[in-house]
Design an enzyme around this catalytic site. Structure first.
Site, PDB file in Angstrom:
ATOM      1  N   ASN A 161       0.821  -1.215   0.000  1.00  0.00           N
ATOM      2  CA  ASN A 161       0.000   0.000   0.000  1.00  0.00           C
ATOM      3  C   ASN A 161       0.859   1.271   0.000  1.00  0.00           C
ATOM      4  OD1 ASN A 161      -2.033  -1.827   0.099  1.00  0.00           O
ATOM      5  ND2 ASN A 161      -2.683  -1.377   2.200  1.00  0.00           N
TER       6      ASN A 161
ATOM      7  N   THR B 155     -14.631  39.039 -31.976  1.00  0.00           N
ATOM      8  CA  THR B 155     -15.500  38.639 -30.861  1.00  0.00           C
ATOM      9  C   THR B 155     -16.709  38.029 -31.550  1.00  0.00           C
ATOM     10  OG1 THR B 155     -16.664  40.752 -30.791  1.00  0.00           O
ATOM     11  CG2 THR B 155     -14.740  40.562 -29.373  1.00  0.00           C
ATOM     12  N   HIS B 156     -17.267  36.997 -30.958  1.00  0.00           N
ATOM     13  CA  HIS B 156     -18.373  36.241 -31.598  1.00  0.00           C
ATOM     14  C   HIS B 156     -17.956  35.695 -32.966  1.00  0.00           C
ATOM     15  CE1 HIS B 156     -21.000  38.227 -28.561  1.00  0.00           C
ATOM     16  NE2 HIS B 156     -20.195  39.259 -28.815  1.00  0.00           N
TER      17      HIS B 156
ATOM     18  N   SER C 280      -6.007  13.621 -48.551  1.00  0.00           N
ATOM     19  CA  SER C 280      -7.225  12.830 -48.615  1.00  0.00           C
ATOM     20  C   SER C 280      -7.045  11.748 -49.659  1.00  0.00           C
ATOM     21  CB  SER C 280      -8.397  13.744 -48.992  1.00  0.00           C
ATOM     22  OG  SER C 280      -9.429  12.993 -49.572  1.00  0.00           O
TER      23      SER C 280
ATOM     24  N   LYS D  93      -6.788  18.141 -51.338  1.00  0.00           N
ATOM     25  CA  LYS D  93      -6.867  18.413 -49.907  1.00  0.00           C
ATOM     26  C   LYS D  93      -5.520  18.381 -49.188  1.00  0.00           C
ATOM     27  CE  LYS D  93     -10.032  18.746 -47.560  1.00  0.00           C
ATOM     28  NZ  LYS D  93     -11.129  17.960 -46.999  1.00  0.00           N
TER      29      LYS D  93
ATOM     30  N   ASN E 189      -4.996  18.494 -45.116  1.00  0.00           N
ATOM     31  CA  ASN E 189      -5.777  18.583 -43.886  1.00  0.00           C
ATOM     32  C   ASN E 189      -4.907  18.853 -42.653  1.00  0.00           C
ATOM     33  OD1 ASN E 189      -8.143  17.972 -45.317  1.00  0.00           O
ATOM     34  ND2 ASN E 189      -7.770  15.773 -45.116  1.00  0.00           N
TER      35      ASN E 189
ATOM     36  N   GLU F  79      -6.244  19.041 -35.374  1.00  0.00           N
ATOM     37  CA  GLU F  79      -7.550  18.385 -35.194  1.00  0.00           C
ATOM     38  C   GLU F  79      -7.458  17.270 -34.154  1.00  0.00           C
ATOM     39  OE1 GLU F  79      -9.984  17.727 -39.044  1.00  0.00           O
ATOM     40  OE2 GLU F  79      -7.908  17.918 -39.680  1.00  0.00           O
TER      41      GLU F  79
ATOM     42  N   GLN G 231      -6.272   0.672  -7.438  1.00  0.00           N
ATOM     43  CA  GLN G 231      -5.492   0.076  -8.524  1.00  0.00           C
ATOM     44  C   GLN G 231      -5.923   0.664  -9.878  1.00  0.00           C
ATOM     45  OE1 GLN G 231      -4.180  -4.054  -8.256  1.00  0.00           O
ATOM     46  NE2 GLN G 231      -5.487  -4.487 -10.003  1.00  0.00           N
TER      47      GLN G 231
ATOM     48  N   LYS H  19      -4.149   3.871 -12.253  1.00  0.00           N
ATOM     49  CA  LYS H  19      -2.949   3.915 -13.094  1.00  0.00           C
ATOM     50  C   LYS H  19      -3.226   4.143 -14.574  1.00  0.00           C
ATOM     51  CE  LYS H  19      -0.892   1.180  -9.659  1.00  0.00           C
ATOM     52  NZ  LYS H  19      -2.217   1.244  -8.974  1.00  0.00           N
TER      53      LYS H  19
HETATM   54  N1  ARG Z   1      -1.564  -3.499  -7.354  1.00  0.00           N
HETATM   55  C1  ARG Z   1      -2.016  -2.780  -6.210  1.00  0.00           C
HETATM   56  C2  ARG Z   1      -2.452  -1.369  -6.626  1.00  0.00           C
HETATM   57  O1  ARG Z   1      -2.104  -0.963  -7.661  1.00  0.00           O
HETATM   58  C3  ARG Z   1      -0.926  -2.692  -5.206  1.00  0.00           C
HETATM   59  C4  ARG Z   1      -1.389  -2.522  -3.794  1.00  0.00           C
HETATM   60  C5  ARG Z   1      -2.107  -3.750  -3.373  1.00  0.00           C
HETATM   61  N2  ARG Z   1      -2.417  -3.754  -2.002  1.00  0.00           N
HETATM   62  C6  ARG Z   1      -3.300  -4.590  -1.473  1.00  0.00           C
HETATM   63  N3  ARG Z   1      -3.505  -4.509  -0.237  1.00  0.00           N
HETATM   64  N4  ARG Z   1      -3.951  -5.445  -2.214  1.00  0.00           N
HETATM   65  O2  ARG Z   1      -3.146  -0.666  -5.909  1.00  0.00           O
END
Ligand code: ARG
Length: 473
Positions: A119, A164-165, A286, A292, A294, A299, A331, A334
């Site tokens: 953790n 403006t606008h 294109s 064209k 582009n 974009e 988790q 990420k």
């Molecule tokens: N893979 C977990 C995460 O990204 C790591 C921490 C996991 N801890 C646990 N008590 N299961 O959060």
């Protein structure tokens, strides 16, 4: 009583209390190694610092520390060379690295996890990773700002219509318009560096949630990892992800700005505006319409704004109502964070490469400014200087414009007699204010569009950029 051996097929890191193997689907469902292996180098960096600190306080011997550091260093090499075998059975990056360490150095490898938990480990890894990435983003953002400042200096005298606008309003200089973009990015830059301060705080030592019984020295670990300080509260340290939300909100505001610039670049490259040319290397063709060219790069940046906003919403919702402390929900932080980082980095690179290559079509900008009665306010201001009340001046100019529309002529193309039909205070010096050059030059105060002001603003912007970069650690 002797403990029974771990049931075959359960996870070697936590399977001790389990009596049946994890369901195969659950194993895949809960595993994060498919994406969190991106944190591997930071995971190793954190583990080396942790082991070093443990030896410093006497929890590990120096020999144990040396074996751990040597093993982790070899593993880093394996990862960098792409030789490392990742295993879904080992769930995440942390347990993959730890298991490999134990393979390599035996029982000492199992001591690395003393006084910590995944953790605090994962929270530390993400912060180290994000801090490194922020520095890359920061460099690209600076490069883009420099490009804009240079282009603004080059185009300080170039006249274009200001809108403006999206209707022609008053003439401005192109350099002034570019420096408006630069100001937006300057605020984003400050937001990024401010966010970095809160990222740069160390969760390690919080362990699972309550701290640890070992005599750890969190200041040592923090210093080894370049963190500003250890996090104050262990419960908060393992559960907080608002630093990631903060980065995603920086990114959302930045992309909102880039999308506005993109929109203008797209409009300006169209035949209807024809204000700028983007070199062919930033455009595509294109497959069906041979004529064209582009503006795909702006974009796409405009389009990618959507996914970054989505990640901000995703992260906010991920954290909503989570009880303290760590929950597996985290988790899920990420992938949105990684994609936000990749998107921001690519969009900034695209812009930083493209901006210096923007070519202004000066005649076309000038013509557009001349056509739209953009000096009407200048005529009103002229009348006011001759004693007419502003509201009356507004009415007089309105009538002059209506005449111009009927006659298909700009104010500067009318004769003195024609103009005097609407007000007899008008004299021949009126033509000085009706020219585009006179109009922009007259807005000669800080923040105004006059070419001299643009040059002064550009040099202040450059100083501010240097100062901001100089202050940052
Ligand atoms: N893979 C977990 C995460 O990204 C790591 C921490 C996991 N801890 C646990 N008590 N299961 O959060």
């Amino acid at each position: 009583m002797s403990s029974s051996p771990t049931t075959p097929g359960t996870n070697q890191s936590w399977g001790g209390r389990f009596s049946e193997p994890t369901d195969a689907f659950v194993e895949r469902f809960t595993a994060s190694v498919g994406f969190d292996q991106r944190l591997a180098l930071q995971d190793i960096q954190g583990s080396i610092a942790h082991a070093t600190m443990l030896a410093r306080v006497g929890v590990l011997t120096d020999d144990e520390r040396d074996a751990i550091v040597a093993g982790l260093t070899e593993i880093r090499g394996e990862i960098e060379r792409g030789e490392f075998q990742w295993s879904v059975k080992l769930e995440d990056v942390h347990m993959n690295v730890e298991a490999r360490l134990t393979d390599k150095i035996g029982i000492t490898g199992k001591k690395l996890h003393t006084g910590r938990s995944r953790n605090d480990q994962v929270a530390t890894d993400i912060r180290l990773f994000l801090r490194d990435e922020i520095d890359v983003v920061e460099a690209e953002l600076s490069r883009l700002r420099e490009g804009l400042i240079e282009l603004a200096e080059r185009e300080a005298d170039t006249i274009m219509p200001g809108f403006t606008h999206l209707q022609t309003a008053q003439p401005v200089t192109f350099g002034h318009h570019l420096l408006a973009w630069q100001e937006m990015l300057a605020r984003d830059h400050e937001r990024l560096l401010d966010c970095r301060k809160r990222v740069n705080v160390m969760p390690l030592g919080a362990a699972a949630l309550a701290g640890t019984t070992y005599p750890i020295d969190r200041h040592v670990t923090a210093e080894l990892l370049g963190f500003e300080r250890p996090a104050e509260n262990s419960l908060d340290a393992v559960s907080d992800r608002d630093f990631a939300i903060e980065f995603a909100s920086f990114a959302s505001i930045l992309l909102m700005h880039l999308s506005r610039m993109s929109e203008e670049l797209v409009l300006w490259t169209s035949a209807q505006f024809d204000f700028i040319d983007l070199p062919d290397r930033f455009c595509t063709g294109s497959s069906i319409m041979p004529q064209k060219k582009n503006p795909d790069v702006p974009e796409l940046v405009r389009g990618k704004t959507g996914r970054v906003y989505g990640h901000l919403m995703g992260l906010l919702t991920l954290m909503k109502s989570q009880p303290l402390a760590y929950n597996k929900d985290n988790q899920e932080d990420k992938e949105p964070l990684f994609d936000t980082l990749d998107t921001v980095r690519d969009c900034l690179k695209a812009f930083a490469d493209m901006v210096p290559a923007i070519e202004a079509r000066k005649e076309s900008m000038y013509e557009a400014a001349r056509r739209g009665f953009s000096t009407a306010t200048d005529l009103a201001d002229y009348l006011v200087r001759r004693g007419v009340a502003f509201r009356d001046a507004h009415e007089i100019v309105g009538q002059s414009v209506a005449f111009g529309i009927r006659e298909k002529r700009d104010l500067s193309e009318m004769s003195l007699d024609e103009l005097r039909q609407f007000s007899d205070v008008i004299e021949s010096d009126v033509f000085e204010v009706l020219t585009l050059e006179g109009s922009v030059a007259a807005r000669n105060h800080i923040g105004g569009t006059a070419p001299d002001q643009v040059r002064a603003a550009a040099s202040r912007a450059r100083e501010a950029l240097t100062a901001l970069r100089g202050n940052h650690p």
